[in-house]
Design a protein around this motif. Structure first.
Motif, PDB file in Angstrom:
ATOM      1  N   TRP A 124       0.834  -1.208   0.000  1.00  0.00           N
ATOM      2  CA  TRP A 124       0.000   0.000   0.000  1.00  0.00           C
ATOM      3  C   TRP A 124       0.868   1.257   0.000  1.00  0.00           C
ATOM      4  CZ3 TRP A 124      -4.980   2.008   0.160  1.00  0.00           C
ATOM      5  CH2 TRP A 124      -5.151   3.242   0.793  1.00  0.00           C
ATOM      6  N   GLY A 127       3.233   1.394  -3.209  1.00  0.00           N
ATOM      7  CA  GLY A 127       2.459   1.518  -4.434  1.00  0.00           C
ATOM      8  C   GLY A 127       2.000   2.945  -4.663  1.00  0.00           C
ATOM      9  N   TRP A 139      -2.378   0.483  -8.898  1.00  0.00           N
ATOM     10  CA  TRP A 139      -2.806   1.379  -7.824  1.00  0.00           C
ATOM     11  C   TRP A 139      -3.353   0.577  -6.646  1.00  0.00           C
ATOM     12  CZ3 TRP A 139      -2.035   6.051  -6.176  1.00  0.00           C
ATOM     13  CH2 TRP A 139      -2.910   6.628  -5.258  1.00  0.00           C
ATOM     14  N   PRO A 140      -2.841   0.807  -5.424  1.00  0.00           N
ATOM     15  CA  PRO A 140      -3.363   0.097  -4.253  1.00  0.00           C
ATOM     16  C   PRO A 140      -4.642   0.762  -3.744  1.00  0.00           C
ATOM     17  CG  PRO A 140      -1.494   1.477  -3.622  1.00  0.00           C
ATOM     18  CD  PRO A 140      -1.676   1.652  -5.107  1.00  0.00           C
ATOM     19  N   TRP A 141      -5.718  -0.001  -3.720  1.00  0.00           N
ATOM     20  CA  TRP A 141      -7.008   0.538  -3.309  1.00  0.00           C
ATOM     21  C   TRP A 141      -7.277   0.366  -1.816  1.00  0.00           C
ATOM     22  CZ3 TRP A 141      -9.626   3.791  -6.145  1.00  0.00           C
ATOM     23  CH2 TRP A 141      -9.510   3.757  -7.544  1.00  0.00           C
ATOM     24  N   TYR A 143      -5.941  -2.030   2.052  1.00  0.00           N
ATOM     25  CA  TYR A 143      -5.278  -3.166   2.693  1.00  0.00           C
ATOM     26  C   TYR A 143      -5.953  -3.448   4.030  1.00  0.00           C
ATOM     27  CZ  TYR A 143      -2.580  -0.261   6.032  1.00  0.00           C
ATOM     28  OH  TYR A 143      -2.200   0.597   7.041  1.00  0.00           O
ATOM     29  N   THR A 159      -5.599  -4.241  -5.104  1.00  0.00           N
ATOM     30  CA  THR A 159      -4.996  -3.313  -6.059  1.00  0.00           C
ATOM     31  C   THR A 159      -5.761  -3.306  -7.376  1.00  0.00           C
ATOM     32  OG1 THR A 159      -3.494  -4.896  -7.135  1.00  0.00           O
ATOM     33  CG2 THR A 159      -2.714  -3.851  -5.098  1.00  0.00           C
ATOM     34  N   GLU A 160      -5.402  -2.355  -8.185  1.00  0.00           N
ATOM     35  CA  GLU A 160      -5.849  -2.329  -9.573  1.00  0.00           C
ATOM     36  C   GLU A 160      -5.389  -3.616 -10.266  1.00  0.00           C
ATOM     37  OE1 GLU A 160      -4.759   0.558 -13.410  1.00  0.00           O
ATOM     38  OE2 GLU A 160      -3.668   0.718 -11.517  1.00  0.00           O
TER      39      GLU A 160
END
Length: 282
Positions: A124, A127, A139-141, A143, A159-160
């Protein structure tokens, strides 16, 4: 880059979660309540002792069920973070994500990692940092960490989902790839190498399967959960040399490719040292 977006966290006695505020509420609740169920409902991409990765499409048929009822725990304060650019400034309908679970290897491994930052947190953190530096990485969305007080164990990273061809496949059929396309990828790697030096980070696992080439021939770097930022120059230099050796080892006896990539690395060396010194001063 787009405008800032909220980054929100939530905690309970046994769990902590942080996520990009643009995620759909239903997905947030599904990930918070039972990340293993969300993982199990996806299509497994890889499964090993170290981690399990699944391709997760959202919304699911029963996605609305996850959003029913109150949240298990209240949200903690929000903060602003820079989102990725381009068309990733909002989550579209029928979006596909990658969900990664970091497994514990055994009792000793579990005890040692109770007190360390989780690999999901590293993914996270780095990234988002690499994206802000203009480096292509998923892209980390969000965690999630299963924890009890300061003790942490299983963690998850959403992530994406990026499609493309692993660099290893390019190496396996190197003679079939036009030289002009190789040159494009080689130059991108040189730029990646320079930008990582500017940030003062080392990857830690530069195997070819951790690099992806998409349909536009853009080079992506994956698996940032082993990334770190040494603050001592000689430790950073030694770790960066290991990154270099591991990356070049991917090409076996392909001296032409090794020499081309090594030329890019050597051209960035003076900038690398300066970049790390500048990063350490921040």
């Amino acid at each position: 880059m787009g405008t800032a977006s909220p980054v929100t966290c939530r905690r309970s006695i046994g769990r902590f979660m942080q996520w990009d505020g643009r995620l759909p509420d239903g997905l947030v609740e599904a990930l918070w309540r039972d990340p293993d169920a969300l993982l199990g409902g996806g299509s497994v991409v890889s499964a090993g002792k170290r981690c399990t990765v699944a391709r997760v499409a959202w919304p699911r048929e029963n996605a609305s069920d996850a959003a029913k009822g109150p949240s298990i725990a209240p949200r903690c304060g929000s903060q602003q973070a820079q989102p990725p650019g381009g068309d990733r400034t909002a989550v579209r309908q029928n979006t596909v994500f990658a969900l990664k679970r970091f497994n514990q290897k055994g009792p000793l491994h579990t005890v040692i990692h109770w007190f360390l930052p989780t690999r999901a947190w590293r993914g996270w953190r780095f990234g988002r940092r690499l994206q802000q530096e203009g480096i292509a990485t998923p892209w980390p969305w969000a965690y999630v960490e299963n924890r009890l007080g300061p003790l942490r164990w299983t963690s998850y990273l959403l992530t994406e989902y990026v499609t493309g061809e692993p660099l290893q496949r390019w190496i396996d059929r190197a003679d079939q790839i036009p030289r002009s396309e190789w040159e494009l990828v080689i130059r991108q790697f040189g730029d990646l190498w320079r930008r990582m030096a500017k940030l003062g980070v080392v990857h830690g696992d530069m195997k070819a399967t951790n690099f992806l080439i998409d349909a536009e021939r853009r080079l992506w770097v994956l698996d940032l959960d082993g990334m770190r930022r040494p603050l001592v120059s000689w430790i950073w230099s030694r770790a960066r040399a290991r990154d270099e050796m591991r990356f070049l080892r991917n090409f076996g006896n392909r001296r032409d490719l090794i020499d081309s990539f090594r030329t890019q690395i050597q051209e960035k060396r003076s900038a690398a040292l300066f970049g790390h010194q500048a990063a350490g001063a921040r």
